[in-house]
Motif scaffolding. Sequence first.
Motif, short mmCIF file in Angstrom:
data_model
loop_
_atom_site.label_atom_id
_atom_site.label_comp_id
_atom_site.label_asym_id
_atom_site.label_seq_id
_atom_site.Cartn_x
_atom_site.Cartn_y
_atom_site.Cartn_z
N GLN A 1 0.87 -1.04 0.14
CA GLN A 1 0.03 -0.12 -0.07
C GLN A 1 1.07 1.24 0.18
O GLN A 1 2.00 1.47 0.73
N THR A 2 0.22 2.28 -0.62
CA THR A 2 1.00 3.55 -0.48
C THR A 2 0.27 4.55 0.56
O THR A 2 -1.01 4.63 0.58
N TYR B 1 3.54 -0.36 4.01
CA TYR B 1 3.47 0.62 3.28
C TYR B 1 4.52 1.25 2.58
O TYR B 1 5.46 1.28 3.40
N ASN C 1 1.64 -6.06 6.93
CA ASN C 1 0.99 -4.65 6.97
C ASN C 1 2.31 -3.77 6.50
O ASN C 1 2.84 -3.11 7.32
#
Length: 455
Positions: free
Chosen positions: A44-45, A148, A146
């Motif tokens: 994710q970003t 990022y 998780n």
Amino acid sequence: MVLQRKALLFLLLGSFLLLSACSNSNATGKSKETDKKETTDVFQTIKTDDLKANLGKEDWVIVDTRSNDAFNGWALDGVKRGGHIKGAVDFSADWLKVKVDKKDKKLKEALKSKGISTDKKVVLYDANGKDAQTVAEYLKNNGFKNIYKFDVKEWAANQDLALESYPNYEMLASSTWVNDLINNKNNGNPYKIFEVSWGDEAKDYKKGHIPGAVHINTDEVEEGPVWNRLKDKKLEKFALKNGITTDTTVVLYGSDSMPAFRVAVILKYMGVSDVRVLNGGFASWKNASYQVEKKVNSKKSVASFGAVVPANPDYIIDLPEAKTILADKNTGTLVDIRSWDEFIGKISGYDYIEAKGRPAGAVWGHAGSDSSHLEDFRSIDNTMRNGSEILSMWEKDGINPDKKLAFYCGTGWRAAEVLFYADVLGLKNITLYDGGWNEWSMDPSNPVEKGKSNK
């Protein structure tokens, strides 16, 4: 009848082509090749505001994946401001590329020591779009979910968002900066590049060196049996022979950086105002794919140093000053930069030093596995360790950076490197006790301790 057979044939052929197309597509109509590409970039970003909101939270960890140079303060890869996001830890993509013994174990230990764990949300940031991806893939393969990614250029472009740089980060030169120095010839100002190692034969130098570099043998600045620096007049002659003045920008490096730091500290003591050591040594230059030459370059002398040596006398002290520091622990600390076994007196650490122990009252400041290594102060790629981790390590052992800190080791090399790092971090009242354990142990009247006491 023939027309019916042709129609049936075309119908079957069309069905076959349709099935083939479906077999090469996923449910969204994307090809397998596209799908494969996307599954390698599932991270994710995170947006700037969201990153800012989660800084400092226990279940989040912010990780700088760039080079140690960028973390320290150099503005690289197009960022408008150098340095790292305050509170971020470092885990450089460069570490995944080095070839060292027990690499996987060392990487896992680094993750643990920096609080990068699978139960946290991990933000990886870079500026080139590659480093974070490299580290993300490594973490993913080690059970992290998780993850990022963030482009630190967005953060650096906003002057209201804090970036932290070490006060004297320029002292540890990046290979990019050294390459620019060569190409622009230091904007017309005098500069010298030296490969530093022990011995006249200069084996590493002759294998290949930075273009224009000249070899310095450490015997040019120190002599036995104590292996202290040379007398001031001899040091001045050394500078003149090598074309060094107080105004010369001097860049030092080696395959092993420790000798370069030894000479760097002596030059600063003498009064050279701009002394730099290539962070990570010659390996960082080669890893950047910059030009290497094998031509042996001659020393070019100058007529005047430009100051009375030493112009910075407090940067190195001798035995009497070391005793004064030990006599008043309220104002200063004699910090032992040797391995634990050397500090407690289990070994001397040197084949030419028989005595074992430490100056009575000295405090252990960490070092490495033996007299040739400084793992406690270096990352896996031999760049300087995260400064916050160094200061935290010292704090646990009661070393107060606000006091006068005099670093020593066996003969000055390891302690010189640590002194240089302390200078990079902006510590003010710091010095090298040049004689170290070798000099201290030569006089039986000097008090000696052994054992595990560190207070």
